[in-house]
Design an enzyme around this catalytic site. Structure first.
Site, PDB file in Angstrom:
ATOM      1  N   GLU A  67     -92.926 -27.447 -94.723  1.00 54.61           N
ATOM      2  CA  GLU A  67     -92.379 -28.822 -95.187  1.00 54.61           C
ATOM      3  C   GLU A  67     -92.744 -29.688 -96.339  1.00 54.61           C
ATOM      4  O   GLU A  67     -93.460 -30.833 -96.339  1.00 54.61           O
ATOM      5  CB  GLU A  67     -92.301 -29.105 -93.727  1.00 54.61           C
ATOM      6  CG  GLU A  67     -91.646 -30.439 -93.861  1.00 54.61           C
ATOM      7  CD  GLU A  67     -91.821 -30.862 -91.935  1.00 54.61           C
ATOM      8  OE1 GLU A  67     -92.323 -30.514 -91.235  1.00 54.61           O
ATOM      9  OE2 GLU A  67     -90.365 -31.798 -91.864  1.00 54.61           O
ATOM     10  N   HIS A  74     -94.168 -24.322 -89.299  1.00 52.85           N
ATOM     11  CA  HIS A  74     -93.813 -25.380 -89.904  1.00 52.85           C
ATOM     12  C   HIS A  74     -94.480 -24.948 -91.330  1.00 52.85           C
ATOM     13  O   HIS A  74     -95.908 -24.720 -91.075  1.00 52.85           O
ATOM     14  CB  HIS A  74     -94.500 -26.592 -89.694  1.00 52.85           C
ATOM     15  CG  HIS A  74     -94.137 -27.522 -87.871  1.00 52.85           C
ATOM     16  ND1 HIS A  74     -93.803 -27.195 -86.879  1.00 52.85           N
ATOM     17  CD2 HIS A  74     -93.090 -28.627 -88.394  1.00 52.85           C
ATOM     18  CE1 HIS A  74     -93.555 -27.494 -86.008  1.00 52.85           C
ATOM     19  NE2 HIS A  74     -93.144 -28.457 -87.491  1.00 52.85           N
ATOM     20  N   ASP A 131     -85.223 -30.905 -84.930  1.00 52.05           N
ATOM     21  CA  ASP A 131     -86.415 -30.592 -84.327  1.00 52.05           C
ATOM     22  C   ASP A 131     -86.734 -32.526 -83.735  1.00 52.05           C
ATOM     23  O   ASP A 131     -87.991 -32.717 -83.229  1.00 52.05           O
ATOM     24  CB  ASP A 131     -87.142 -31.017 -86.260  1.00 52.05           C
ATOM     25  CG  ASP A 131     -88.150 -30.977 -86.546  1.00 52.05           C
ATOM     26  OD1 ASP A 131     -88.892 -30.831 -85.944  1.00 52.05           O
ATOM     27  OD2 ASP A 131     -88.374 -31.393 -88.281  1.00 52.05           O
ATOM     28  N   GLN A 145    -100.652 -29.887 -85.876  1.00 48.70           N
ATOM     29  CA  GLN A 145     -99.922 -30.658 -85.413  1.00 48.70           C
ATOM     30  C   GLN A 145    -101.606 -30.878 -86.593  1.00 48.70           C
ATOM     31  O   GLN A 145    -101.188 -31.278 -88.180  1.00 48.70           O
ATOM     32  CB  GLN A 145     -99.541 -32.093 -84.862  1.00 48.70           C
ATOM     33  CG  GLN A 145     -99.267 -33.677 -85.985  1.00 48.70           C
ATOM     34  CD  GLN A 145     -98.063 -33.051 -86.617  1.00 48.70           C
ATOM     35  OE1 GLN A 145     -96.684 -33.514 -85.776  1.00 48.70           O
ATOM     36  NE2 GLN A 145     -97.736 -32.467 -87.013  1.00 48.70           N
ATOM     37  N   HIS A 195     -89.050 -30.881 -81.206  1.00 46.46           N
ATOM     38  CA  HIS A 195     -90.411 -30.983 -80.039  1.00 46.46           C
ATOM     39  C   HIS A 195     -90.418 -32.325 -79.319  1.00 46.46           C
ATOM     40  O   HIS A 195     -89.934 -33.786 -79.209  1.00 46.46           O
ATOM     41  CB  HIS A 195     -90.905 -32.193 -81.695  1.00 46.46           C
ATOM     42  CG  HIS A 195     -91.855 -31.881 -82.963  1.00 46.46           C
ATOM     43  ND1 HIS A 195     -92.815 -31.135 -82.658  1.00 46.46           N
ATOM     44  CD2 HIS A 195     -91.126 -31.663 -84.145  1.00 46.46           C
ATOM     45  CE1 HIS A 195     -92.800 -30.612 -84.103  1.00 46.46           C
ATOM     46  NE2 HIS A 195     -91.928 -30.533 -85.036  1.00 46.46           N
ATOM     47  N   HIS A 221     -85.675 -25.411 -82.838  1.00 49.33           N
ATOM     48  CA  HIS A 221     -87.152 -25.879 -83.590  1.00 49.33           C
ATOM     49  C   HIS A 221     -86.674 -27.329 -82.764  1.00 49.33           C
ATOM     50  O   HIS A 221     -85.772 -28.490 -83.044  1.00 49.33           O
ATOM     51  CB  HIS A 221     -86.690 -25.957 -84.733  1.00 49.33           C
ATOM     52  CG  HIS A 221     -88.196 -26.614 -85.192  1.00 49.33           C
ATOM     53  ND1 HIS A 221     -89.291 -25.962 -85.870  1.00 49.33           N
ATOM     54  CD2 HIS A 221     -89.229 -27.544 -85.595  1.00 49.33           C
ATOM     55  CE1 HIS A 221     -89.951 -26.952 -86.247  1.00 49.33           C
ATOM     56  NE2 HIS A 221     -89.587 -28.100 -85.864  1.00 49.33           N
ATOM     57  N   TRP A 229     -90.850 -39.571 -86.070  1.00 49.75           N
ATOM     58  CA  TRP A 229     -90.288 -39.002 -87.286  1.00 49.75           C
ATOM     59  C   TRP A 229     -88.754 -39.458 -87.365  1.00 49.75           C
ATOM     60  O   TRP A 229     -88.082 -39.353 -89.350  1.00 49.75           O
ATOM     61  CB  TRP A 229     -90.517 -37.434 -88.006  1.00 49.75           C
ATOM     62  CG  TRP A 229     -92.303 -37.074 -87.582  1.00 49.75           C
ATOM     63  CD1 TRP A 229     -92.599 -36.140 -88.454  1.00 49.75           C
ATOM     64  CD2 TRP A 229     -92.887 -36.859 -86.198  1.00 49.75           C
ATOM     65  NE1 TRP A 229     -94.278 -36.901 -88.325  1.00 49.75           N
ATOM     66  CE2 TRP A 229     -94.320 -36.613 -86.632  1.00 49.75           C
ATOM     67  CE3 TRP A 229     -92.877 -36.965 -84.623  1.00 49.75           C
ATOM     68  CZ2 TRP A 229     -94.903 -36.804 -86.246  1.00 49.75           C
ATOM     69  CZ3 TRP A 229     -93.594 -36.197 -84.296  1.00 49.75           C
ATOM     70  CH2 TRP A 229     -95.136 -36.391 -84.548  1.00 49.75           C
TER      71      TRP A 229
END
Ligand code: FE2
Length: 429
Positions: free
Chosen positions: A213, A210, A309, A152, A59, A57, A315
């Site tokens: 979360e 996702h 992630d 997203q 990005h 996982h 983030w």
């Protein structure tokens, strides 16, 4: 005569003094003291040799963009999403590719050779998709990169969500993503899960969402995801990423939910680094940790694998491409510090993640791909404690990265002159 032999290796399963012989791109033998010679021999000197690390996982389209166009002030998931929304119109394919390739260089140096990345499909330009497909091709000789179409801004909540996700899949994205907890309503979230599972079934693709979360215990999209997985016959091909709401759910409800997830063979992907940072932000004290129920899910037989992630993005301002850092955090946040616990955590960043990604030929058995990492540690427990140097990274029988061991020189009367942190320890097997 073999092409390569790694001698005197410790394996993650506790075997010591093992030789690994390679012919071409495959492992030809895993035995003590192989008599034959090889064109190249590497002495592992009793260090741990493991299959490469696997990140299920990530990005890749956002990585290394920290500070563009500004920093995340509140440190929350929601500000991260709106910050990414500010950056998105400014993204160029060239810059996306360049940052992703730089991250992949770092990943290789860390022995991380398999990555599943979500790719934001919210911008109808789909520049992220074009860029990540190019990166997938470019890194193919050294990293297997799987791509997830990730809406997203919401599959239904975003004006272009439905069309853009389908176009991304048409362009060659591998996996169907989603973000049901970010849709406008619980009902929209439920509907998105159903629609996305239907797309996956129709196209013969896996699903990785996702999911939940949030710290909201009523965010129960994982229940819908499990049910739709069974309904569409997708068992074993569906991953639920994050699942942090489970942390806050009522225990009685969870006692029904986990067996449902097991029936659907959901692959569970907690992301302990980012979620210990992002969750519990609306709590005063006590503050919830926000990690999903790792031990309970493992005990129920679910395949649990940890993701990194984010690294240096809107983030998460930390991260180093080191899956041992991810495992290290998981030990703390999930409170899994026992010997057997730590072995399970090591599995979660190697073999379990490989299962989540459906990797073929992964492992240290005869016939597997000759991919491995030599660590400056004796066994998985020490590796998780020290996050040690990757002395060598081998892909399909070729050394693609090497690092000098981390050894400190001391100038202390009556004390040793050198400290090799990976030697000051007796393996526990
Ligand atoms: Fe994510």
């Amino acid at each position: 005569m073999f092409d390569l032999i790694i001698r005197n290796a410790n394996l993650p399963d506790g075997r010591t003094g093992v030789d690994i012989a390679v012919e071409g791109t495959k492992i030809a033998a895993v035995e003590p003291q192989i008599g034959a010679l090889a064109r190249t021999e590497i002495d592992a000197t009793g260090r741990l040799v493991t299959p490469p690390f696997v990140d299920p996982h990530f990005h890749m389209d956002a990585t290394l963009s920290l500070g563009l166009p500004r920093m995340n002030v509140s440190g929350t998931l929601l500000e991260g999403i709106s910050l990414w929304g500010e950056l998105r119109p400014l993204l160029t394919k060239e810059a996306l590719v360049e940052r992703a390739l730089r991250y992949c260089d770092l990943a290789v140096s860390q022995g991380l050779l398999f990555i599943r990345s979500h790719v934001d499909t919210s911008d109808p330009r789909l520049v992220t998709v074009e860029a990540m497909i190019e990166v997938r091709e470019k890194v193919k000789p050294y990293i297997d990169l799987q791509l997830v179409a990730f809406p997203q801004d919401g599959y239904y909540r975003s004006e272009n969500g439905v069309a853009s996700l389908n176009r991304a899949l048409d362009m060659g994205i591998d996996i169907v993503g989603g973000i049901p907890h970010f849709e406008r309503t619980m009902d929209d979230g439920r509907a998105s899960v159903e629609a996305l599972c239907r797309i996956a079934a129709d196209r013969g693709l896996p699903v990785d969402m996702h999911c939940d979360e949030t710290d909201d215990p009523m965010s129960r999209h994982i229940e819908v995801l499990a049910a739709q997985t069974v309904r569409f016959g997708l068992q074993g091909r569906v991953a639920g990423s994050h699942l942090t709401s489970m942390h806050s759910m009522d225990n009685y409800y969870v006692s029904k939910l986990i067996p449902l997830m097991a029936e659907a063979k959901i692959n569970v992907i907690p992301n302990p680094l980012i979620n210990i940072m992002l969750q519990g932000r609306h709590d005063s004290y006590p503050k919830r940790r926000g990690l999903t129920r790792v031990r309970e899910l493992m005990d129920a037989g679910l395949n649990v694998s940890f993701g990194h992630d984010c690294v240096m993005d809107p983030w998460y301002s930390m991260g180093s491409g080191d899956m041992l850092e991810v495992g290290h955090m998981a030990i703390h946040v999930a409170q899994m510090a026992g010997l057997e616990d730590k072995k399970k955590i090591f599995d979660a960043i190697t073999v379990n993640s490989a299962k989540t990604m459906g990797l073929e030929g992964y492992g240290l058995e005869k016939g597997c791909n000759a991919d491995f990492v030599i660590l400056q540690a004796a066994d998985p427990l020490e590796a998780l404690r020290l996050k040690p140097t990757r002395l060598g990274v081998i892909r399909r029988g070729k050394v693609i990265a090497r690092s000098m061991p981390r050894i400190a020189e001391l100038s202390l009367d009556g004390r040793p002159e050198l400290i090799d942190s990976g030697r000051d320890y007796v393996p526990l097997g």
